[in-house]
Design an enzyme around this catalytic site. Structure first.
Site: not given
Ligand code: KIV
Length: 275
Positions: A49-50, A88, A118, A120, A186
């Site tokens: 999600d970056s 993400d 993924k 968080e 992280e």
């Molecule tokens: O969104 C992202 O880029 C991440 C990282 C672990 C680099 O979650």
């Protein structure tokens, strides 16, 4: 197995089996050409999600939507054959309940072809991780600095120092116990990252963590040096594409203004081919 010897993408169990044996190579990707470059060298490609900050100029990842993730996920999928694609889950699409998380994870996987999602969070997301895994959604967890929580964490600070070490270890244990196949660590002190790596049974993938993690991940635009004004300590720049790009654009502008471009080799004659 080395990524270059592979003919098909690894499954979560293959990544899990790399713990303590073969370092897991991972980068983020948001487009087809970047994904193509990574397919071969990388084991895991994350549609992070970056993307919101890196490609869309958002101030944080909080404004990233399902539609953005799906569009970029579909683009990345077109570039991958031998790397596993993880996507993400955006902020606000999984925290409310396991059912909400399943609905959105299933949509991300169905519409992009991602093998896993993924999300968080540690102890507080364990129930959701268990719910997803039991229903066919492989989960990569993400603990330590969780960028979707910057407003409660007080910014992009290192996590797990001093008294915060034990709770972070508990987060990593909780996501492993819940069934996550790997966990991103992280911005965690190197000694704590090594301890977590030694104590949890699933691979740890570090970003700003330790060389002792079972794998590493970086944001691709950071490691390619595409940003000229953003140089976090944990990023090694393997290229300086930002500087090179700026110089190339300046040279192009000068050439156009001086009528040096296009040159004779870039234009077409009026000769009919074959005549
Ligand atoms: O969104 C992202 O880029 C991440 C990282 C672990 C680099 O979650």
């Amino acid at each position: 197995m080395s990524a270059t010897a592979r003919k098909t993408a690894p499954l979560p169990d293959d990544i899990r089996a790399m713990k303590g044996t073969t370092p897991i190579v991972s980068l983020t990707a948001y487009t087809t050409p970047m994904a193509r470059m990574m397919d071969g060298p990388c084991d895991v490609v994350l549609v992070g999600d970056s993307v919101g900050m890196v490609l869309h100029g958002l101030p944080s990842t909080l404004g990233v939507t399902m539609e953005m993730m799906i569009l970029h996920g579909q683009a990345v999928a077109r570039g991958l054959k031998t790397a596993m694609m993880v996507i993400d889950m955006p902020f606000g699409t999984y925290e409310e309940s396991p059912a909400q998380a399943f609905r959105n994870a299933a949509r991300l996987m169905a519409e992009t072809g991602a093998t896993a999602v993924k999300l968080e969070g540690g102890v507080h997301m364990a129930e959701t991780i268990g719910f997803l895994v039991a229903r066919g959604v492989p989960v990569m967890a993400h603990v330590g600095l969780t960028p979707q929580a910057i407003n409660t964490l007080g910014g992009y600070k290192v996590q797990g120092r001093a008294a915060a070490a034990e709770p972070l270890l508990a987060d990593a244990r909780a996501v492993a116990d819940a069934g996550a196949f790997a966990v991103v660590l992280e911005k965690v002190p190197a000694t704590l990252a090594d301890r977590i790596t030694g104590e949890v049974p699933i691979p740890t993938i570090g970003i700003g963590a330790s060389a002792g993690c079972d794998g590493q991940i970086l944001v691709v635009d950071d490691m390619l040096g595409l940003f000229t004004d953003f140089r976090p300590k944990f990023v090694k720049r393997y290229a300086t594409l930002g500087e090179e790009g700026e110089a190339a654009i300046r040279a192009y502008a000068e050439d156009v203004r001086a009528r040096r471009f296009p040159g004779p080799e870039h234009v077409f004659s009026d000769k009919v081919p074959g005549a």
